[in-house]
Write an enzyme that holds these catalytic residues in place. Structure first.
Site, short mmCIF file in Angstrom:
data_model
loop_
_atom_site.label_atom_id
_atom_site.label_comp_id
_atom_site.label_asym_id
_atom_site.label_seq_id
_atom_site.Cartn_x
_atom_site.Cartn_y
_atom_site.Cartn_z
N ASP A 311 -0.94 -3.19 -0.89
CA ASP A 311 0.25 -2.99 -0.07
C ASP A 311 1.37 -3.92 -0.52
O ASP A 311 1.13 -5.11 -0.83
CB ASP A 311 -0.10 -3.26 1.40
CG ASP A 311 1.00 -2.85 2.35
OD1 ASP A 311 1.48 -1.71 2.22
OD2 ASP A 311 1.37 -3.65 3.21
N GLU A 358 1.38 -0.05 -4.38
CA GLU A 358 2.29 0.51 -3.37
C GLU A 358 3.69 0.01 -3.72
O GLU A 358 4.11 -1.05 -3.28
CB GLU A 358 1.85 0.07 -1.97
CG GLU A 358 2.63 0.75 -0.84
CD GLU A 358 3.87 -0.03 -0.44
OE1 GLU A 358 4.98 0.41 -0.83
OE2 GLU A 358 3.74 -1.05 0.22
N ASP A 411 3.00 5.11 7.52
CA ASP A 411 4.30 4.61 7.97
C ASP A 411 5.34 5.71 8.11
O ASP A 411 6.46 5.44 8.55
CB ASP A 411 4.82 3.54 7.00
CG ASP A 411 4.17 2.19 7.21
OD1 ASP A 411 3.73 1.91 8.34
OD2 ASP A 411 4.11 1.40 6.25
#
Length: 514
Positions: A311, A358, A411
């Site tokens: 992430d 990411e 998200d």
């Protein structure tokens, strides 16, 4: 988990064309208010097999933290105790059926975290008590072996959870503990451990249960040709065993509070930017240790999963630092990350880098260069594609094979929710680009992802089910109301798996591990 698996790991799995589903285990059905690693997880694997899917992506598997977020876990290593299957504890003889009557506060469509947490912890404590009272040789040996293997993180985790419980500091944080405990005075910690040995042993028991159940589920996934993609947050929670046990590795003041915190400036996910509140790393200290903490973390993650999504990858090139007293995320500044030295150290330790980067948000040429240098696939989100710009990197005709494409992530809004919020101008461009009428927009985006040149294509399960914004998992920038969505099998129509299987075959994304 097989410690030798890392040495055999192919970071891209040769970039074989695959497809799969993004679904966190908490979103599974089940009688105890929250999805877990029990029967319904296996049922979902079987559904994936019927749909010819070979990738199951999850969110971080750690305990939840502030706002019920799995990205704010009290441990970068430990598993979420709410995912432990109580039915499996019953089958082991540690719980009785009459003790597993579901609470009336449980919901089928969402996780009521306070109710679930109280219910599960009470029963896990009962299971732990009976486990140690029985002291059967084989499971006890397994427990002791796990405690020894995982000691490098488990000892601090169990102490941290126990002290947090005793002093009721889940919200106020470890900085409010008695000073000797907060500052890790050896004598004070030893005295606490002696007087709370049963509590500490309970938390170790929970992690052993998680480990055993996860290992079984992971093996079952492999037996059905399914690989698991995990998710590793770049930052950890301030209120975590990791920060408490290693304060020298984080930007903290003498009281244990951060001098600056992590976040991002305004981007596609949030017009105002995001204030995450995680403490920042003292990267020079990490470099001085050869990035030992990170190497241990990633080695452990690659035992849990087949590959991991890192992430906020861009934070390794440069991260957004927000002063602790800043009022808005936009008041931060970019600071240099560890860059090459970090990935060189991990590559030396791990042998190969089985990561997905990411690379969303504010991405610069330097971030792209770092990703490409270490041959890490990047991410593309179809919901970001249709802005009338043919050079938009999220449009499928601009993809490279070293890409992982999503219709949306945790998200994003669901695809139907996103479609309903678009202007007619943007809808018109989308319809013309995809040559569609938009009536089945979720399947249109899935088809676009599956037909693209991207090596991996994934979609949230909400899109397979055609759900609207009510099924959204998270809204960046909002601190409440997230992470609770659950599905039920009556939402899963029979033709969904058949249609997805046909699409997967047509676009060459079928795969076998054998």
């Amino acid at each position: 988990m097989d410690p030798e698996r890392i040495q055999k790991f192919d970071p891209f799995m040769k970039l074989t064309r695959k497809s799969g589903i993004l679904l966190h285990p908490t979103s599974l059905p089940g009688p105890y208010g929250c999805g877990d690693l029990g029967t319904e997880a296996y049922n979902f694997v079987n559904w994936m097999v019927s749909a010819r899917q070979t990738l199951w992506q999850m969110l971080p598997l750690g305990d939840i933290g502030a706002g019920n977020s799995p990205y704010m876990s009290p441990s970068a290593f430990g598993g979420n105790v709410l995912l432990i299957s109580l039915d499996k504890c019953r089958d082991a003889g540690w719980l009785k059926s009459e003790e597993l009557i579901p609470d009336s506060a449980f919901e089928t469509a969402r996780v009521n975290y306070p109710a679930v947490s109280q219910y599960k912890i009470e029963r896990l404590k009962l299971a732990s008590k009976r486990f140690f009272e029985a002291a059967e040789k084989k499971p006890l040996e397994s427990f002791l072996d796990f405690c020894q293997t995982a000691a490098f993180w488990l000892d601090n985790y169990a102490l941290f959870k126990s002290i947090t419980d005793i002093y009721k500091t889940e919200e106020s944080g470890w900085q409010t503990w008695p000073k000797p405990l907060a500052q890790r005075d050896k004598q004070a910690l030893s005295a606490f451990a002696d007087s709370h040995a049963e509590e500490i042993r309970f938390w170790k028991f929970c992690q052993w249960c998680f480990h055993e159940q996860w290992t079984d589920l992971h093996a079952y996934c492999h037996s059905r040709d399914i690989d698991i993609i995990g998710d590793v947050p770049i930052f950890v929670s301030l209120n975590s065993a990791d920060v408490w046990a290693n304060p020298e590795l984080f930007e903290l003041d003498e009281t244990g509070f951060p001098t600056a915190v992590a976040g991002v400036p305004p981007d596609k996910f949030s017009d105002t930017g995001q204030h995450w509140g995680n403490p920042l790393y003292r990267w020079k200290m990490h470099a001085n240790t050869g990035y030992d903490w990170w190497a241990r973390r990633m080695k452990y993650m690659l035992q849990l999963y087949d590959t991991v999504r890192i992430d906020h990858f861009r934070g390794f090139q440069a991260y957004w630092a927000i002063a602790a007293d800043a009022k808005k995320p936009s008041e931060g500044q970019w600071m240099p990350g560890p860059g090459d030295s970090f990935f060189d150290a991990l590559k030396k330790e791990l042998g190969s880098l089985g990561f997905i980067a990411e690379d969303l948000g504010v991405i610069t040429p330097a971030v792209n260069e770092l990703r490409k240098k270490y041959e890490l696939p990047g991410m593309r989100i179809l919901q970001f594609a249709f802005d009338h710009n043919p050079d938009n990197p999220y449009l499928p005709h601009n993809y490279k094979p070293d890409t992982v494409v999503y219709t949306g992530t945790h998200d994003n809004d669901t695809t139907r929710g996103w479609w309903s919020s678009l202007s007619e101008w943007d809808r018109d461009f989308t319809r013309r680009y995809l040559s569609i009428n938009g009536e089945w927009i979720q399947w249109d985006l899935i088809r676009s992802a599956w037909s693209s040149t991207a090596a991996f294509s994934l979609t949230p399960y909400q899109d397979v089910l055609g759900l609207g914004s009510e099924a959204r998992m998270n809204t960046p920038g909002n601190s409440t109301g997230a992470w609770g969505w659950r599905f039920s099998w009556d939402q899963v129509e029979g033709w969904y798996s058949d249609f997805l299987a046909q699409m997967t075959e047509i676009y060459g994304r079928t795969y076998s591990r054998h």
